[in-house]
Write a protein that holds these residues in place. Sequence first.
Motif, PDB file in Angstrom:
ATOM      1  N   TYR A 194     -18.362  69.109  24.473  1.00  0.00           N
ATOM      2  CA  TYR A 194     -17.076  68.832  24.156  1.00  0.00           C
ATOM      3  C   TYR A 194     -16.254  70.183  24.562  1.00  0.00           C
ATOM      4  O   TYR A 194     -15.089  70.306  24.901  1.00  0.00           O
ATOM      5  N   LYS A 228     -12.277  66.725  16.575  1.00  0.00           N
ATOM      6  CA  LYS A 228     -13.587  66.231  15.634  1.00  0.00           C
ATOM      7  C   LYS A 228     -13.346  64.571  15.577  1.00  0.00           C
ATOM      8  O   LYS A 228     -14.299  63.924  15.769  1.00  0.00           O
ATOM      9  N   ILE A 245     -25.884  63.296  20.479  1.00  0.00           N
ATOM     10  CA  ILE A 245     -25.684  64.492  19.507  1.00  0.00           C
ATOM     11  C   ILE A 245     -25.515  65.693  20.347  1.00  0.00           C
ATOM     12  O   ILE A 245     -24.665  66.571  20.601  1.00  0.00           O
ATOM     13  N   VAL A 252     -14.688  63.141  18.929  1.00  0.00           N
ATOM     14  CA  VAL A 252     -15.979  63.451  18.795  1.00  0.00           C
ATOM     15  C   VAL A 252     -16.827  62.324  17.915  1.00  0.00           C
ATOM     16  O   VAL A 252     -17.817  61.717  18.347  1.00  0.00           O
ATOM     17  N   ASP A 253     -16.219  62.199  16.640  1.00  0.00           N
ATOM     18  CA  ASP A 253     -16.974  61.343  15.750  1.00  0.00           C
ATOM     19  C   ASP A 253     -16.756  59.645  16.289  1.00  0.00           C
ATOM     20  O   ASP A 253     -17.788  58.982  16.130  1.00  0.00           O
ATOM     21  N   LYS A 258     -12.589  72.743  18.341  1.00  0.00           N
ATOM     22  CA  LYS A 258     -13.546  71.777  17.642  1.00  0.00           C
ATOM     23  C   LYS A 258     -12.971  70.982  16.739  1.00  0.00           C
ATOM     24  O   LYS A 258     -13.258  69.711  16.585  1.00  0.00           O
ATOM     25  N   TYR A 269     -21.983  67.688  21.315  1.00  0.00           N
ATOM     26  CA  TYR A 269     -21.800  68.986  20.644  1.00  0.00           C
ATOM     27  C   TYR A 269     -22.173  70.174  21.530  1.00  0.00           C
ATOM     28  O   TYR A 269     -21.780  71.306  21.285  1.00  0.00           O
TER      29      TYR A 269
END
Length: 260
Positions: free
Chosen positions: A248, A178, A241, A181-182, A174, A245
């Motif tokens: 991933y 990050k 989202i 993902v962002d 995670k 989430y």
Amino acid sequence: MDNGIIDIGLWRFIAAYAFILLLLLFVKLRGISREKQIIIASFRMTVQLIIAGYILTFIFGNPSPWLSLLIIFIMELFAILNIFKQVKYKLSKQLKGTAAVSMVIGTLSCLFYFNFVVIHFTPWYEPRYFIPITGMIVGNSMTGITLGLNTLLGGLKEQRELVEGALMLGATPKAASKKYVDDAFDSAILPTLNNMIGMGIIFLPGMMTGQILSGVSPLVAIEYQIVILLGIVGSVALTVILFIYLGYKFLFTDHAQLNV
């Protein structure tokens, strides 16, 4: 004219294809190999919309909850298949499943909230409202997930060494993913945000223009356009989202190794 709308007529309709001829001429002169794609896209667009017109005419004349739900199912199915087709990278079964679940949950949640809380049209399956709104919500969410997936997988592949280095130093999947993902979320919602910024000043959206041309008050058309755009923003955000989430984790093995 019909209800204040000018009937274009066959020959003027055909005359609109002059813009396609202009595009074909330009790409031909520039040596850009897009002629076949332009012709196929134009043909498919025309045939698909004509077929859709006849289908919608039948559905509007024979409203049924089962027909409306069938249309939703077909839209969702084609949107999901298009996501798989448009993503440039190979997707695992888990990622495909997550994308499909995210699309269905995200779009249907926003659609029914929009129906029962915001506009509250009756009956709930009224096709003149239900089908166009569903199309806008599903279509924009499809684009969002496609952009998010391409950005996420592309970022992880290009920066594989950095991600694996972070994992070797003890970072969790995670934490290591990050940034990507962002970036994926930002990429997914950016087109919708750009539309919001330019709307009303740079351009008038298609739905609002159509309502105004049909004789609806511009103020009423604006009300509908604002709430529908807010619904699209919510659907795109919720869908992406959910996918990012939930999905991933499938990019890593059980031993926290990058798997793309």
